[in-house]
Every structure is written in structure tokens, then in C-alpha cells.
Design a protein around this motif. Structure first.
Motif, PDB file in Angstrom:
ATOM      1  N   LEU A 303       1.787 -37.746  -2.497  1.00 41.36           N
ATOM      2  CA  LEU A 303       0.910 -38.076  -1.382  1.00 41.36           C
ATOM      3  C   LEU A 303      -0.527 -37.984  -1.835  1.00 41.36           C
ATOM      4  CD1 LEU A 303       2.663 -35.970   1.395  1.00 41.36           C
ATOM      5  CD2 LEU A 303       2.558 -38.463   1.350  1.00 41.36           C
ATOM      6  N   CYS A 304      -1.394 -38.849  -1.303  1.00 41.61           N
ATOM      7  CA  CYS A 304      -2.799 -38.828  -1.686  1.00 41.61           C
ATOM      8  C   CYS A 304      -3.621 -39.568  -0.639  1.00 41.61           C
ATOM      9  CB  CYS A 304      -2.982 -39.491  -3.056  1.00 41.61           C
ATOM     10  SG  CYS A 304      -4.608 -39.249  -3.783  1.00 41.61           S
ATOM     11  N   PHE A 305      -4.796 -39.015  -0.339  1.00 37.47           N
ATOM     12  CA  PHE A 305      -5.750 -39.670   0.547  1.00 37.47           C
ATOM     13  C   PHE A 305      -6.745 -40.476  -0.276  1.00 37.47           C
ATOM     14  CE2 PHE A 305      -4.286 -36.223   3.242  1.00 37.47           C
ATOM     15  CZ  PHE A 305      -4.261 -36.783   4.515  1.00 37.47           C
ATOM     16  N   SER A 306      -7.242 -41.573   0.302  1.00 32.73           N
ATOM     17  CA  SER A 306      -8.354 -42.294  -0.314  1.00 32.73           C
ATOM     18  C   SER A 306      -9.611 -41.443  -0.198  1.00 32.73           C
ATOM     19  CB  SER A 306      -8.565 -43.646   0.376  1.00 32.73           C
ATOM     20  OG  SER A 306      -8.940 -43.461   1.734  1.00 32.73           O
ATOM     21  N   PRO A 307     -10.656 -41.708  -0.997  1.00 34.34           N
ATOM     22  CA  PRO A 307     -11.857 -40.859  -0.958  1.00 34.34           C
ATOM     23  C   PRO A 307     -12.493 -40.729   0.416  1.00 34.34           C
ATOM     24  CG  PRO A 307     -11.880 -42.242  -2.909  1.00 34.34           C
ATOM     25  CD  PRO A 307     -10.722 -42.715  -2.074  1.00 34.34           C
ATOM     26  N   ASP A 308     -12.403 -41.767   1.239  1.00 38.73           N
ATOM     27  CA  ASP A 308     -13.019 -41.695   2.571  1.00 38.73           C
ATOM     28  C   ASP A 308     -12.020 -41.285   3.654  1.00 38.73           C
ATOM     29  OD1 ASP A 308     -11.463 -43.961   2.776  1.00 38.73           O
ATOM     30  OD2 ASP A 308     -13.114 -45.338   3.217  1.00 38.73           O
ATOM     31  N   ASP A 309     -10.801 -40.932   3.255  1.00 36.55           N
ATOM     32  CA  ASP A 309      -9.754 -40.454   4.156  1.00 36.55           C
ATOM     33  C   ASP A 309      -9.288 -41.497   5.170  1.00 36.55           C
ATOM     34  OD1 ASP A 309      -9.553 -37.854   3.066  1.00 36.55           O
ATOM     35  OD2 ASP A 309     -11.285 -37.174   4.224  1.00 36.55           O
ATOM     36  N   THR A 310      -9.593 -42.756   4.956  1.00 36.55           N
ATOM     37  CA  THR A 310      -9.120 -43.794   5.872  1.00 36.55           C
ATOM     38  C   THR A 310      -7.753 -44.336   5.469  1.00 36.55           C
ATOM     39  OG1 THR A 310     -10.203 -45.581   4.642  1.00 36.55           O
ATOM     40  CG2 THR A 310     -11.480 -44.499   6.393  1.00 36.55           C
ATOM     41  N   LYS A 311      -7.295 -43.996   4.285  1.00 33.29           N
ATOM     42  CA  LYS A 311      -5.997 -44.448   3.805  1.00 33.29           C
ATOM     43  C   LYS A 311      -5.186 -43.245   3.326  1.00 33.29           C
ATOM     44  CE  LYS A 311      -7.154 -48.881   4.065  1.00 33.29           C
ATOM     45  NZ  LYS A 311      -8.550 -48.650   4.536  1.00 33.29           N
ATOM     46  N   LEU A 312      -3.892 -43.338   3.530  1.00 36.75           N
ATOM     47  CA  LEU A 312      -2.957 -42.361   2.985  1.00 36.75           C
ATOM     48  C   LEU A 312      -1.936 -43.123   2.152  1.00 36.75           C
ATOM     49  CD1 LEU A 312      -1.738 -39.452   2.909  1.00 36.75           C
ATOM     50  CD2 LEU A 312      -0.347 -40.138   4.884  1.00 36.75           C
ATOM     51  N   TYR A 313      -1.596 -42.589   0.990  1.00 30.10           N
ATOM     52  CA  TYR A 313      -0.636 -43.226   0.096  1.00 30.10           C
ATOM     53  C   TYR A 313       0.547 -42.303  -0.136  1.00 30.10           C
ATOM     54  CZ  TYR A 313      -4.403 -46.481  -0.574  1.00 30.10           C
ATOM     55  OH  TYR A 313      -5.393 -47.396  -0.341  1.00 30.10           O
ATOM     56  N   SER A 314       1.729 -42.889  -0.159  1.00 28.41           N
ATOM     57  CA  SER A 314       2.963 -42.134  -0.306  1.00 28.41           C
ATOM     58  C   SER A 314       3.851 -42.782  -1.352  1.00 28.41           C
ATOM     59  CB  SER A 314       3.704 -42.080   1.039  1.00 28.41           C
ATOM     60  OG  SER A 314       5.019 -41.611   0.868  1.00 28.41           O
ATOM     61  N   THR A 315       4.448 -41.963  -2.204  1.00 30.09           N
ATOM     62  CA  THR A 315       5.434 -42.443  -3.161  1.00 30.09           C
ATOM     63  C   THR A 315       6.822 -42.099  -2.658  1.00 30.09           C
ATOM     64  OG1 THR A 315       3.906 -42.081  -4.993  1.00 30.09           O
ATOM     65  CG2 THR A 315       6.191 -42.384  -5.550  1.00 30.09           C
ATOM     66  N   GLN A 316       7.664 -43.097  -2.548  1.00 30.03           N
ATOM     67  CA  GLN A 316       9.044 -42.897  -2.136  1.00 30.03           C
ATOM     68  C   GLN A 316       9.951 -43.340  -3.271  1.00 30.03           C
ATOM     69  OE1 GLN A 316       9.435 -44.859   1.669  1.00 30.03           O
ATOM     70  NE2 GLN A 316       7.754 -43.685   2.549  1.00 30.03           N
ATOM     71  N   LEU A 317      10.880 -42.464  -3.628  1.00 32.03           N
ATOM     72  CA  LEU A 317      11.664 -42.628  -4.844  1.00 32.03           C
ATOM     73  C   LEU A 317      12.953 -43.389  -4.587  1.00 32.03           C
ATOM     74  CD1 LEU A 317      11.843 -41.848  -7.860  1.00 32.03           C
ATOM     75  CD2 LEU A 317      13.055 -39.782  -7.139  1.00 32.03           C
ATOM     76  N   GLU A 318      13.232 -44.350  -5.486  1.00 30.77           N
ATOM     77  CA  GLU A 318      14.537 -45.004  -5.546  1.00 30.77           C
ATOM     78  C   GLU A 318      15.180 -44.563  -6.849  1.00 30.77           C
ATOM     79  OE1 GLU A 318      13.821 -49.140  -5.349  1.00 30.77           O
ATOM     80  OE2 GLU A 318      13.600 -49.176  -3.179  1.00 30.77           O
ATOM     81  N   GLN A 319      16.201 -43.747  -6.770  1.00 28.21           N
ATOM     82  CA  GLN A 319      16.747 -43.159  -7.981  1.00 28.21           C
ATOM     83  C   GLN A 319      17.813 -44.056  -8.607  1.00 28.21           C
ATOM     84  OE1 GLN A 319      18.039 -39.213  -7.067  1.00 28.21           O
ATOM     85  NE2 GLN A 319      15.998 -38.392  -7.259  1.00 28.21           N
ATOM     86  N   GLU A 320      17.707 -44.198  -9.908  1.00 30.49           N
ATOM     87  CA  GLU A 320      18.705 -44.911 -10.699  1.00 30.49           C
ATOM     88  C   GLU A 320      19.052 -44.021 -11.877  1.00 30.49           C
ATOM     89  OE1 GLU A 320      17.116 -48.666 -11.749  1.00 30.49           O
ATOM     90  OE2 GLU A 320      17.087 -49.433  -9.704  1.00 30.49           O
ATOM     91  N   TRP A 321      19.866 -43.002 -11.617  1.00 29.34           N
ATOM     92  CA  TRP A 321      20.167 -42.015 -12.636  1.00 29.34           C
ATOM     93  C   TRP A 321      20.794 -42.661 -13.859  1.00 29.34           C
ATOM     94  CZ3 TRP A 321      17.583 -37.881 -11.964  1.00 29.34           C
ATOM     95  CH2 TRP A 321      17.340 -37.411 -10.677  1.00 29.34           C
ATOM     96  N   GLY A 322      20.345 -42.234 -15.030  1.00 28.52           N
ATOM     97  CA  GLY A 322      20.872 -42.765 -16.279  1.00 28.52           C
ATOM     98  C   GLY A 322      20.061 -43.925 -16.810  1.00 28.52           C
ATOM     99  N   THR A 323      19.191 -44.516 -15.971  1.00 29.59           N
ATOM    100  CA  THR A 323      18.348 -45.624 -16.446  1.00 29.59           C
ATOM    101  C   THR A 323      16.884 -45.269 -16.255  1.00 29.59           C
ATOM    102  OG1 THR A 323      18.598 -46.698 -14.284  1.00 29.59           O
ATOM    103  CG2 THR A 323      20.109 -47.379 -16.025  1.00 29.59           C
ATOM    104  N   VAL A 324      16.411 -45.337 -15.024  1.00 29.92           N
ATOM    105  CA  VAL A 324      15.002 -45.029 -14.769  1.00 29.92           C
ATOM    106  C   VAL A 324      14.860 -44.580 -13.317  1.00 29.92           C
ATOM    107  CG1 VAL A 324      14.466 -47.407 -14.087  1.00 29.92           C
ATOM    108  CG2 VAL A 324      12.640 -45.926 -14.937  1.00 29.92           C
TER     109      VAL A 324
END
Length: 350
Positions: A303-324
Motif C-alpha cells: 500500500l502507498c499514498f501519492s505525495p499529495d495523498d489524493t491517490k492510494l495504490y494497492s498491490t494485489q497478488l495473483e500467485q502462481e507457485w513454482g513459476t512466478v
């Protein structure tokens, strides 16, 4: 976790021309909202991103801790590596919490290996702190400049689910620095108490910085004030949260629990959990979190906010075990007063 700023695709809102790309397994240096201290990002193996007026420079910007065969092969992006600059932007010391010091087939782990190094790549004499990345619940260290002493830095980390700290003093060792002997591996909580992936810092009022940690045993957050006079070890407890505790500890069946992040203005915190993104209001003078609510129901790691706090960013994981392990980055137009609008603005950007 690290944040880096890159150009947005044309299909994304360009009111800001950059966005925060969240690398899932890279540590992020929390440095009390200052910028010069954080101008060098260290990824291990000597690899860095350095921010200068003409733009970011990628390369071998730090010395590899000697001897090379002990650390360099096993200090890459999957490890906890951070670099610390002073107020003038000059490198002071760096941390590699990998603990793997013998590149053999057995990958021998040595718990008391040095973790903190001076700017020349030499280990601190007292650099064998208890930080341990082999423990998946430990998360990544945080560094906060001492508000009352520009020569000192607090290094926070989690070991066996206890929140610990050490004090780095750059006046020691002829200016190359070391950890103060009687301020090493000092506990702020009991063992088994906190989640290593969910510690962060928030700027407060009256020149203080708050250290925040999420409980692993109750729906609570713990706050500690870092003041010019030092760390106040009194625990400020915020009894707030959503869902059961396990949703905060583990994510998608693994120990890679989502992170805890603060907005740049210090008014809000967000936590990545297995059941979505949780949002809290923050009181900068009392250190209390309150008004828990949910932004998204999809499990979030970074999770991370933009410098002016008007945006929020989220990483959501798609797991593929054994590859990437492949993930997606989403952008939200952040508005703490209108969660419906924030939720409706969710846009895939990577």
C-alpha cells in the motif's frame, strides 16, 4: 517494500504524472516523513536507486559488505535491505537483514551475523542485532532520525513477534558510526505481541513521530512517541480493527501479511489484510487510531499514498507457485470522507 515513481499510462488519471509501484517483497525505509534521509534506496547486492535533481539513477551505488562471498550472493530483492542518508543526503549506514552468510547448498543461517554496516561496507562492531528475516513474521526494519540528535538514528524491527529497537550513533568509531551498546535490541513489547509486516511511522504534533504496530493477538494497535528527549516506552493502545485477527497476520495462506502505511499528512493509516484494505483516522497528538472502515474487500499486500495523498495504490497478488508470483497494482482516488467514491474509482494501472 519500496515505492518508486514512474509515468502513468495514458488511460489513467494524470492529475499526478507519477504513481507508486509497490514491489511486494522489498523493504521500505520509513524515515519520519523527511526526504534527504531517504534519497538512496538499497535493494541488496549493492544495487541502488539514488534520487538526484536530474532524476533517479540506478546502479551499484553502495559497497558490498566484505567478504563478498558471505553476503552479496544472498542479499537481493527478497531480503530486508535499507540505506540511510543524513539531512544533507550523504550516506550514513545501511542494513542487510538476510542472516544467510554461507552460500552453500544448505544455505547455512547464522543468527548473530552482522546486519548493520557503515558507509564503507564494513560491519558495525555491535551490528549483530536480533533482526531476523528468516522469520517470515518479522517484516522489515524501519529507521527514524532521532528528533533531538542529528547524529543518532532509531532502528526498529520485529523478532519473534516482539517490537525491538537499537540506537545508531554516527559520532562513534571516528564518525563511521555504531550501535550504542546499552541501547541494542531493546524491547518495546513482549514477544508474540505484534505483526512484523505491520509497523510504520506517522508524523505527530510537537516535533514528535509516532511508531505504530499492529497487535497479533487482539484488534488493537500500539503507538509509541519518539520525541526530542527520546522514546517514550509508554504504550498507547487503540482498541480498533475489523475482522478476526488472523486476517491481519496472514495473507492468501502465506506469512506475507499486508503492510501498514500512513498518509503523508499524518491523518490516516491503511492496513492490507486478507479480507481487504482497512482505513483508520489518526490523532497526531494522542497517537490514537479510530474509526475503522473498509476500502476494498480484495486482499492487499503493498500500500502507498501519492505525495499529495489524493491517490492510494494497492498491490494485489495473483500467485502462481513454482513459476512466478505475479500481482496487479490498483489506483484509488482517495477520499476519506467518501468511501463509496474511493471504491468506485478503483483502476488497474499495472
Amino acid at each position: 517494500m519500496k515505492c518508486t515513481w514512474i509515468r502513468l499510462p495514458n488511460t489513467v488519471d494524470r492529475s499526478s504524472y507519477v504513481f507508486c509501484l509497490l514491489f511486494l517483497f522489498l523493504p521500505f525505509l520509513s524515515i519520519g516523513q523527511t526526504t534527504s534521509h531517504n534519497k538512496t534506496w538499497y535493494f541488496g547486492c549493492g544495487q541502488t536507486v539514488q534520487f538526484i535533481p536530474s532524476g533517479p539513477v540506478v546502479g551499484m551505488g553502495l559497497p558490498t559488505p566484505p567478504p563478498q562471498n558471505l553476503y552479496s550472493l544472498h542479499s537481493g530483492p527478497g531480503k530486508a535491505s535499507i540505506a540511510v542518508n543524513n539531512e544533507q543526503g550523504l550516506l550514513q549506514f545501511f542494513v542487510q537483514v538476510n542472516g544467510i552468510v554461507q552460500p552453500t547448498a544448505a544455505m547455512t543461517y547464522v543468527a548473530n551475523a552482522p546486519k548493520v554496516f557503515n558507509r564503507n561496507g564494513q560491519p558495525f562492531a555491535n551490528g549483530n542485532i536480533a533482526a531476523n528475516y528468516a522469520d517470515g513474521n518479522s517484516g522489515n526494519p524501519l529507521v527514524v532520525p532521532h528528533p533531538g540528535n542529528p547524529q543518532q538514528y532509531y532502528l526498529f524491527y520485529v523478532h519473534n513477534s516482539a517490537l525491538l529497537y537499537s540506537l545508531v550513533d554516527m559520532s562513534l568509531n571516528n564518525g563511521l558510526g555504531d550501535i550504542v551498546a546499552d541501547h541494542k535490541d531493546k524491547p518495546l513489547t513482549a514477544y508474540g505481541k505484534v505483526i512484523g509486516r505491520k509497523i510504520t511511522t506517522v508524523k505527530g504534533c510537537s516535533q514528535q513521530v509516532w511508531l505504530i504496530a499492529r497487535s497479533r493477538t487482539a484488534n488493537e494497535y500500539y503507538s509509541f512517541a519518539i520525541r526530542p528527549t527520546g522514546i517514550d516506552t509508554q504504550t498507547i493502545v487503540s482498541a480498533t480493527g475489523m475482522s478476526n485477527v488472523a486476517q491481519y497476520v496472514n495473507l492468501i495462506g502465506t506469512y506475507w501479511g499486508g503492510v501498514l502505511k500512513a498518509s503523508n499528512n499524518g491523518k490516516h493509516l491503511v492496513a492490507g489484510t486478507n479480507s481487504g484494505i482497512k482505513l483508520y483516522d489518526f490523532e497526531p497528538c494522542s497517537g490514537k487510531l479510530k474509526n475503522a472502515r473498509k476500502i476494498d474487500t480484495a486482499g492487499a499486500l503493498g500500500l502507498c499514498f501519492s505525495p499529495d495523498d489524493t491517490k492510494l495504490y494497492s498491490t494485489q497478488l495473483e500467485q502462481e507457485w513454482g513459476t512466478v508470483d505475479r500481482g496487479k497494482v490498483y489506483q484509488y482516488a482517495f477520499d476519506a470522507t467518501n468511501l463509496n467514491a474511493t471504491q468506485a474509482s478503483k483502476t488497474l494501472v499495472l
